[in-house]
Scaffold this motif. Structure first.
Motif, PDB file in Angstrom:
ATOM      1  N   THR A  92     -35.859  18.661  35.662  1.00 19.50           N
ATOM      2  CA  THR A  92     -37.133  18.858  34.958  1.00 19.50           C
ATOM      3  C   THR A  92     -37.961  19.909  35.678  1.00 19.50           C
ATOM      4  O   THR A  92     -38.247  19.771  36.879  1.00 19.50           O
ATOM      5  CB  THR A  92     -37.920  17.531  34.893  1.00 19.50           C
ATOM      6  OG1 THR A  92     -37.104  16.549  34.252  1.00 19.50           O
ATOM      7  CG2 THR A  92     -39.227  17.699  34.113  1.00 19.50           C
ATOM      8  N   VAL A  93     -38.326  20.953  34.944  1.00 18.55           N
ATOM      9  CA  VAL A  93     -39.237  21.956  35.508  1.00 18.55           C
ATOM     10  C   VAL A  93     -40.608  21.293  35.604  1.00 18.55           C
ATOM     11  O   VAL A  93     -41.115  20.735  34.627  1.00 18.55           O
ATOM     12  CB  VAL A  93     -39.310  23.218  34.615  1.00 18.55           C
ATOM     13  CG1 VAL A  93     -40.235  24.252  35.243  1.00 18.55           C
ATOM     14  CG2 VAL A  93     -37.917  23.804  34.410  1.00 18.55           C
ATOM     15  N   ASN A  94     -41.200  21.335  36.784  1.00 20.46           N
ATOM     16  CA  ASN A  94     -42.370  20.500  37.040  1.00 20.46           C
ATOM     17  C   ASN A  94     -43.578  21.334  37.477  1.00 20.46           C
ATOM     18  O   ASN A  94     -44.045  21.234  38.607  1.00 20.46           O
ATOM     19  CB  ASN A  94     -41.999  19.447  38.099  1.00 20.46           C
ATOM     20  CG  ASN A  94     -43.070  18.390  38.245  1.00 20.46           C
ATOM     21  OD1 ASN A  94     -43.815  18.126  37.313  1.00 20.46           O
ATOM     22  ND2 ASN A  94     -43.145  17.799  39.420  1.00 20.46           N
ATOM     23  N   ARG A  95     -44.039  22.178  36.560  1.00 17.65           N
ATOM     24  CA  ARG A  95     -45.300  22.904  36.768  1.00 17.65           C
ATOM     25  C   ARG A  95     -46.161  22.721  35.510  1.00 17.65           C
ATOM     26  O   ARG A  95     -46.501  23.699  34.828  1.00 17.65           O
ATOM     27  CB  ARG A  95     -45.040  24.408  36.987  1.00 17.65           C
ATOM     28  CG  ARG A  95     -44.170  24.767  38.165  1.00 17.65           C
ATOM     29  CD  ARG A  95     -44.085  26.283  38.301  1.00 17.65           C
ATOM     30  NE  ARG A  95     -45.319  26.856  38.793  1.00 17.65           N
ATOM     31  CZ  ARG A  95     -45.781  28.066  38.445  1.00 17.65           C
ATOM     32  NH1 ARG A  95     -45.123  28.821  37.577  1.00 17.65           N
ATOM     33  NH2 ARG A  95     -46.914  28.510  38.952  1.00 17.65           N
ATOM     34  N   PRO A  96     -46.477  21.466  35.188  1.00 14.54           N
ATOM     35  CA  PRO A  96     -47.135  21.225  33.893  1.00 14.54           C
ATOM     36  C   PRO A  96     -48.472  21.944  33.757  1.00 14.54           C
ATOM     37  O   PRO A  96     -48.833  22.344  32.647  1.00 14.54           O
ATOM     38  CB  PRO A  96     -47.302  19.701  33.859  1.00 14.54           C
ATOM     39  CG  PRO A  96     -47.152  19.238  35.261  1.00 14.54           C
ATOM     40  CD  PRO A  96     -46.252  20.213  35.934  1.00 14.54           C
ATOM     41  N   ASN A 123     -45.138  24.969  32.781  1.00 16.67           N
ATOM     42  CA  ASN A 123     -43.784  25.124  33.351  1.00 16.67           C
ATOM     43  C   ASN A 123     -43.301  26.570  33.364  1.00 16.67           C
ATOM     44  O   ASN A 123     -42.077  26.829  33.296  1.00 16.67           O
ATOM     45  CB  ASN A 123     -42.781  24.212  32.622  1.00 16.67           C
ATOM     46  CG  ASN A 123     -43.209  22.758  32.669  1.00 16.67           C
ATOM     47  OD1 ASN A 123     -43.643  22.291  33.718  1.00 16.67           O
ATOM     48  ND2 ASN A 123     -43.134  22.057  31.564  1.00 16.67           N
ATOM     49  N   THR A 147     -40.730  22.813  42.735  1.00 17.60           N
ATOM     50  CA  THR A 147     -41.153  23.077  41.354  1.00 17.60           C
ATOM     51  C   THR A 147     -40.278  22.357  40.325  1.00 17.60           C
ATOM     52  O   THR A 147     -40.434  22.582  39.130  1.00 17.60           O
ATOM     53  CB  THR A 147     -41.129  24.588  41.048  1.00 17.60           C
ATOM     54  OG1 THR A 147     -39.766  25.040  41.072  1.00 17.60           O
ATOM     55  CG2 THR A 147     -41.927  25.382  42.061  1.00 17.60           C
ATOM     56  N   LEU A 148     -39.371  21.525  40.810  1.00 14.79           N
ATOM     57  CA  LEU A 148     -38.466  20.777  39.925  1.00 14.79           C
ATOM     58  C   LEU A 148     -38.426  19.326  40.363  1.00 14.79           C
ATOM     59  O   LEU A 148     -38.676  19.023  41.528  1.00 14.79           O
ATOM     60  CB  LEU A 148     -37.014  21.260  40.034  1.00 14.79           C
ATOM     61  CG  LEU A 148     -36.659  22.718  39.969  1.00 14.79           C
ATOM     62  CD1 LEU A 148     -35.149  22.872  40.186  1.00 14.79           C
ATOM     63  CD2 LEU A 148     -37.053  23.264  38.613  1.00 14.79           C
ATOM     64  N   VAL A 187     -40.848  25.124  28.457  1.00 14.98           N
ATOM     65  CA  VAL A 187     -41.177  26.213  29.389  1.00 14.98           C
ATOM     66  C   VAL A 187     -41.873  27.304  28.570  1.00 14.98           C
ATOM     67  O   VAL A 187     -41.312  27.781  27.583  1.00 14.98           O
ATOM     68  CB  VAL A 187     -39.914  26.784  30.067  1.00 14.98           C
ATOM     69  CG1 VAL A 187     -40.232  28.082  30.817  1.00 14.98           C
ATOM     70  CG2 VAL A 187     -39.285  25.766  31.017  1.00 14.98           C
ATOM     71  N   THR A 242     -39.410  28.961  41.033  1.00 14.46           N
ATOM     72  CA  THR A 242     -38.773  28.061  40.059  1.00 14.46           C
ATOM     73  C   THR A 242     -37.399  28.586  39.652  1.00 14.46           C
ATOM     74  O   THR A 242     -36.435  27.812  39.520  1.00 14.46           O
ATOM     75  CB  THR A 242     -39.663  27.914  38.800  1.00 14.46           C
ATOM     76  OG1 THR A 242     -40.997  27.667  39.213  1.00 14.46           O
ATOM     77  CG2 THR A 242     -39.186  26.784  37.923  1.00 14.46           C
ATOM     78  N   GLY A 296     -38.834  19.834  30.484  1.00 12.77           N
ATOM     79  CA  GLY A 296     -40.070  20.355  31.073  1.00 12.77           C
ATOM     80  C   GLY A 296     -41.087  19.226  31.200  1.00 12.77           C
ATOM     81  O   GLY A 296     -41.192  18.383  30.304  1.00 12.77           O
ATOM     82  N   GLY A 349     -38.737  30.838  28.469  1.00 13.50           N
ATOM     83  CA  GLY A 349     -38.412  29.437  28.170  1.00 13.50           C
ATOM     84  C   GLY A 349     -37.441  29.332  27.012  1.00 13.50           C
ATOM     85  O   GLY A 349     -36.516  28.507  27.023  1.00 13.50           O
TER      86      GLY A 349
END
Ligand code: CO8
Length: 260
Positions: free
Chosen positions: A18-22, A26, A5-6, A63, A32, A56, A112
């Motif tokens: 980078t938080v990667n759940r667009p 995020n 997830t990153l 986030v 995460t 993000g 966030g």
């Protein structure tokens, strides 16, 4: 280690996480939060990393909060465990001992915003939006928002944001002292990069001394806080970097700090 997830990337001594759940803006689900905690611990232990940038993925959000879809069936005991896991992440970020910059280009809501507040510097695009909307869900902030928001902005603004749950824009966030700097959207990356480069070139043990004195010392009575400051000041005199910094000033040259 690969994260699900990153993403992480290194540019010299600057690590970007980078938080990667667009698709979910995020939102911070349990996975995460666990991965972020691990990624920050890795950054703390890696001597090659001097600064962390937290970002993000996607156009819309830094986030957008804790993942609401996970919460619906929680018992109070499960909620307590989730709150504790999130607070552990926030403390890991806050006490990293290395500067952490939040790069905020869009929504920083709920968890966030709490994550951004655990970072040491917050650089926001003028398009960023902030808020603690938990009240609208029948909840209260659970990742430290009631505490860090109060410390950053004072009780009046903290109560306004948490009780009313309304979003504020970046300009108001700056006026409240919630963000370090607001820039045009197309200047965000250059501003964050320049700040990160400056910190990466600074004396790491002096940076740590400042972080400890301000963050840990700020939680104590002033006598104890001053003791933190004296300790950090004295430790700096045991470093090669202090000798390099003072010599470079007297020799009118640029200092080169090594972290020793
Ligand atoms: N959790 C889960 N999913 C989310 C979240 C979230 N916080 N935010 C957005 N998403 C999802 C949406 O459900 C949607 O998914 P899908 O496409 O599968 O339906 C996708 O992301 C895109 O979102 P929207 O379609 O809603 O995008 P919009 O541009 O229309 O709206 C907003 C953007 C205004 C940001 C809107 O998404 C929103 O209001 N999101 C929720 C914001 C919020 O309330 N955040 C606080 C959550 S609670 C919290 O953070 C408490 C922290 C402490 C918890 C302690 C215990 C864990």
């Amino acid at each position: 280690m690969a994260f699900r997830t990153l993403t992480t990337a290194d540019r010299g001594a600057v690590r970007t996480i980078t938080v990667n759940r667009p698709d979910k803006l995020n939102a911070l689900n349990r996975e995460t939060i666990g991965e972020l905690t691990l990624a920050f611990r890795q950054a703390a232990q890696d001597d090659g990393v001097r600064v962390v940038v937290l970002s993000g993925a996607g156009e819309k959000a830094f986030v957008a909060g804790a993942d609401i879809s996970e919460m619906t069936a929680w018992t109070p005991v499960q909620a307590q465990a989730a709150s504790h896991a999130g607070q552990t992440l926030m403390l890991t970020v806050e006490r990293l001992g290395k500067p952490v910059i939040a790069r905020i280009h869009g929504y920083a809501l709920g968890g966030g915003m709490e994550l951004a507040m655990a970072c040491h510097l917050r650089v926001a695009s003028e398009k960023a939006r902030f808020g603690q909307p938990e009240i609208g869900l029948g909840l209260i902030p659970g990742f430290g928002g009631t505490q860090r928001l109060t410390r950053l902005t004072g009780r009046g603004a903290a109560l306004e944001l948490c009780l009313l749950g309304q979003q504020i824009d970046a300009a108001r966030a700056e006026r409240l002292g919630l963000v370090t700097r607001v820039v045009a959207a197309d200047e965000l990356d250059a501003t964050v990069d320049a700040m990160a480069d400056q910190l990466a070139a600074a004396a790491p043990l002096a940076l740590k001394g400042i972080l400890d004195a301000v963050i840990e010392g700020g939680e104590c009575a002033i006598d104890q806080g001053l003791a933190f400051e004296t300790q950090g000041f004295a430790i700096a005199f045991s470093t090669e970097d202090m000798r390099e910094g003072t010599s470079a000033f007297l020799e009118r040259r640029k200092a080169s700090f090594k972290g020793a």
